[in-house]
Design an enzyme around this catalytic site. Structure first.
Site, PDB file in Angstrom:
ATOM      1  CG  ASP A 199      -2.177   0.831   1.008  1.00  0.00           C
ATOM      2  OD1 ASP A 199      -3.203   0.578   1.645  1.00  0.00           O
ATOM      3  OD2 ASP A 199      -2.109   1.778   0.183  1.00  0.00           O
TER       4      ASP A 199
HETATM    5  C1  GLC Z   1      -4.286   4.500   0.260  1.00  0.00           C
HETATM    6  C2  GLC Z   1      -5.210   3.351   0.540  1.00  0.00           C
HETATM    7  C3  GLC Z   1      -5.391   2.407  -0.615  1.00  0.00           C
HETATM    8  C4  GLC Z   1      -5.289   3.185  -1.920  1.00  0.00           C
HETATM    9  C5  GLC Z   1      -3.856   3.634  -2.030  1.00  0.00           C
HETATM   10  C6  GLC Z   1      -3.572   4.403  -3.338  1.00  0.00           C
HETATM   11  O1  GLC Z   1      -3.494   4.770   1.368  1.00  0.00           O
HETATM   12  O2  GLC Z   1      -4.963   2.562   1.700  1.00  0.00           O
HETATM   13  O3  GLC Z   1      -6.665   1.776  -0.456  1.00  0.00           O
HETATM   14  O4  GLC Z   1      -5.635   2.374  -3.022  1.00  0.00           O
HETATM   15  O5  GLC Z   1      -3.467   4.442  -0.914  1.00  0.00           O
HETATM   16  O6  GLC Z   1      -4.319   5.587  -3.352  1.00  0.00           O
END
Ligand code: GLC
Length: 735
Positions: free
Chosen positions: A281
């Protein structure tokens, strides 16, 4: 009174209705294409430098001015980008990749979850429809709008199971139940992919169980519960063909998932057989330092790669440290190669290469705004949950007399489209006030008072005017809203009550003495115990999106009957969470008496249970029968029930099937959802609904996460919510 039925043995009729809602696997690339892809990937990797290989594991976010990033792409040191939305920018990055030595196409990803141009209701509302096909259609429409720009991957579906509405991200998922969650996970993967986007099933794993409901906090989850509750939606997403999985921020039992080889490699890749890409993430590899499991970014890079994280989202850990670590022998070249192979294989499977064996990726034809809007309207219509409707207060009819619509949210046209790409023009939308005015304005008076200075009721605006409107009306419709910025990511709440002065306004309106309809726009279950005691009807509208308030007016005025059911329990108070219909019985099952599980200052039951939702008509259940009284552990059973529309209006009912294993080696949940089907019934119409259960569907997982089908007696409950009381039973025998 539980009506226990004498079981009759019936031959299962040949023509059975669809079996229970498990996902059907999507067609995988043919064996020949897979072999050809493997050959091409090997040939390409043989030509790649170590720097180019690490470039394929690099996943930065667009950063202005992006010329440096374009240069890095041309050098082959960036293989994937996120948050590039503008078509001009997308074209520039795709051209930069084509100008690189090996011309490897980029993954280009954004969070196209429930909005690109038209904003759909939020995903928890999709689950409230209990119609996976609607979720699939919604995902497809969003993908088709997104893919037109050149984007090829979405960070969706979010499929985290959660029993804790303090956690703001319940807005993105499908609620508390693994069976319902699995059906929607598969449907959403199928939809986004059909619409031209690869998917990222997220967030693996246990992210929806943070201690205290606090986002990013750790979770303590046994392997048994992991496999019973949190992993099933990922299995469904993998079956449906998700190309990628996103690892979650949290720890599980003290070890961050991003550095957790047991979860990412041993379970996800090997045990579940996931062959696609696992991405971190956002900045999660860097955050291993915050977790205290890495002393610096170099150590974080080594630990993440060793865990099985293939793509580094925005940490620059792989870009900065993997090459030197590989040259120093600190990370095996084989680990890097394994990750690169996965990335290139997925790019070939997606058809990104001009010589992709399965065929070059085709972007679906553009979709008309009218059809996107029609799908968004359909989802919204079926998502609203009528929790209470004393005295048939709803629908609003000419007999309702003068209506006072109160609440600034009724004027609002802004949608909860977080992650919705910036810069696109805001689509035309209709406020609830205008939608109601156009429907009832000619037959009765519609008074309106904002009541609040903002859509979420943080402060009053002309409270006296609102009370005056109520006094002049026969029926009050009060719209309250959970503020958009307090739901979603990083929006955990310690209090689940109405925000601002909304509760105070309700109290004052209750004093006026007219019947009140409470419309609740929210991203999560709220604790509405005091509020619901003061009103005649409660309608949960979630965050309904661009077409949503028009749809809401259609439902409030009876043009469309409400048919939503709760995908997540509504608690009486925040002190009850986490709370779910499927809790264990405990040594002293809840009865409300002393010395049974519960509270001395709160009832043990929820305010509204999972699966609850009313219609403008009524339904009755009868003739619950099983095809056989026993089945072997490799057997199947058909369970049939009759449902009748006993009211005067047509409506949809979600027929729900629950089971309970009475005795097992582990304590088993009081009920588990094992089937559901939404049926349309005219007044007086009776229909037989059939479910097929395999004994394998009744398995639980032991301490090692292994499935166990244990012989014994199973109770069966069928009805319109998790409190269904039409009951039967059957036996699973040894063999
Ligand atoms: C965020 C979220 C994730 C998202 C990613 C990219 O922190 O946890 O769900 O897809 O970053 O935006």
């Amino acid at each position: 009174m539980r009506s226990r039925l004498i079981l009759l043995i019936l031959l299962a009729s040949l023509a059975t209705l669809p079996a229970h809602a498990t996902p059907s696997p999507s067609p995988a690339p043919s064996r020949a294409a897979e072999a050809e892809i493997a050959t091409k990937v090997s040939a390409l990797m043989a030509r790649m430098t170590l720097a180019e290989k690490i470039g394929q594991l690099n996943f930065p976010s667009l950063a202005f001015p992006y010329e440096d990033q374009l240069a890095t792409v041309r050098q082959g040191r960036i293989g994937n980008m996120l948050n590039v939305v503008n078509p001009v920018h997308l074209r520039a990055f795709q051209d930069a990749a084509r100008a690189s030595r090996l011309k490897i196409p980029l993954l280009l990803a954004i969070d196209a979850i429930h909005a690109f141009h038209i904003t759909f209701p939020t995903p928890i509302a999709w689950a409230a429809t209990w119609r996976p096909q609607l979720a699939q259609d919604a995902a497809e429409m969003i993908a088709r709008q997104t893919a037109q720009n050149g984007i090829n991957l979405t960070f969706a579906p979010m499929i985290d199971i959660s029993r804790d509405p303090r956690w703001g991200r319940v807005i993105e998922g499908a609620g508390e139940d693994p069976f319902l969650g699995s059906a929607f996970a598969a449907a959403r993967v199928r939809g986004y992919r059909k619409g031209g986007l690869a998917t990222a099933a997220k967030h693996f794993v246990g992210y929806g169980a943070p201690e205290g409901g606090r986002d990013y906090n750790g979770a303590q989850i046994s392997l048994s519960e992991l496999f019973d509750r949190y992993i099933p939606p990922f299995e469904a997403a993998i079956d449906a063909g998700t190309e990628t999985v996103m690892a979650s921020f949290n720890t599980v039992n003290g070890v961050p998932v991003t550095a957790n080889r047991a979860l990412i490699t041993d379970i996800l890749k090997e045990r579940l057989g996931f062959e696609g890409i696992v991405m971190s993430d956002f900045a999660a590899i860097y955050e291993l330092i915050n977790h205290g499991v890495a002393g610096d970014l170099a150590e974080a890079a080594r630990k993440a790669l060793n865990a099985g994280i293939d793509l580094d989202m925005t940490s620059k850990a792989y870009e900065r440290h993997l090459e030197s670590a590989a040259r120093a022998g600190e990370v095996p070249a084989a680990e890097i190669d394994a990750a690169v192979r996965r990335v290139l294989t997925v790019k070939y499977r997606m058809g990104l290469f001009p010589d992709s064996p399965g065929g070059v990726r085709k972007i679906p034809s553009p979709v008309s705004e009218a059809s996107v809007r029609a799908t968004a309207r359909a989802v919204a219509r079926e998502s609203f949950v009528l929790l209470k409707n004393d005295g048939a207060t709803l629908p609003i009819t000419p007999q309702s007399g003068t209506v006072a619509l109160i609440g600034a949210a009724a004027l609002a046209t802004s949608d909860h489209s977080w992650y919705g790409p910036a810069g696109l023009k805001k689509p035309e939308t209709e406020s609830l006030r205008d939608a109601l005015e156009s429907r009832i304005g000619t037959t009765q008076d519609l008074l309106f008072a904002e009541g609040f200075a903002d859509p979420c009721g943080l402060s009053f605006k002309d409270k006296a005017g609102a009370l005056a409107a109520a006094r002049a009306a026969n029926l009050v419709v009060l719209v309250v809203a959970e503020d958009c910025i307090i739901s979603g990511e990083a929006a955990s709440r310690a209090d689940l009550g109405l925000t601002g002065v909304q509760g105070e306004m309700l109290d004052a309106l209750a004093e006026v003495g007219k019947p009140i309809v409470l419309v609740v726009e929210t991203g999560r279950p709220l604790a509405l115990t005091e509020a619901v005691e003061k009103v005649a009807a409660v309608m949960v509208a979630w965050h309904p999106g661009t077409e949503g308030r028009t749809a809401l007016a259609e439902v409030l005025t009876g043009e469309v009957a409400p048919s939503g059911k709760l995908p997540m329990t509504f608690p009486r108070s925040v002190g009850q969470v986490p709370i779910s219909y499927g809790d264990l019985p405990t040594s002293r099952p809840a009865t409300g008496d002393r010395y049974t599980t519960g509270y001395v200052d709160e009832k043990p039951t929820p305010l509204y249970p999972f699966g609850h939702g009313l219609s403008y008509t009524t339904f009755a259940y009868s003739d619950l029968k099983t095809s056989v009284p026993t089945m072997a552990r490799n057997g199947r059973i058909e369970i049939r029930v009759d449902v009748t529309n006993t009211g005067t209006r047509a409506g949809h009912e979600v027929v729900q099937l629950y089971t309970r294993q009475l005795v097992a080696a582990r304590s088993r949940p009081l009920r588990e959802l094992k089937g559901f089907e939404k049926v349309a019934l005219k007044p007086g119409q009776r229909r037989t609904v059939r479910f097929t259960l395999a004994a394998a569907d009744l398995a639980y997982h032991d301490d090692e996460g292994r499935p166990v089908i244990e012989p014994g007696t199973f109770d069966v409950f069928v009805g319109g919510s998790s409190t269904a009381d039409l009951e039967g039973s059957f036996e699973v025998t040894e063999d």
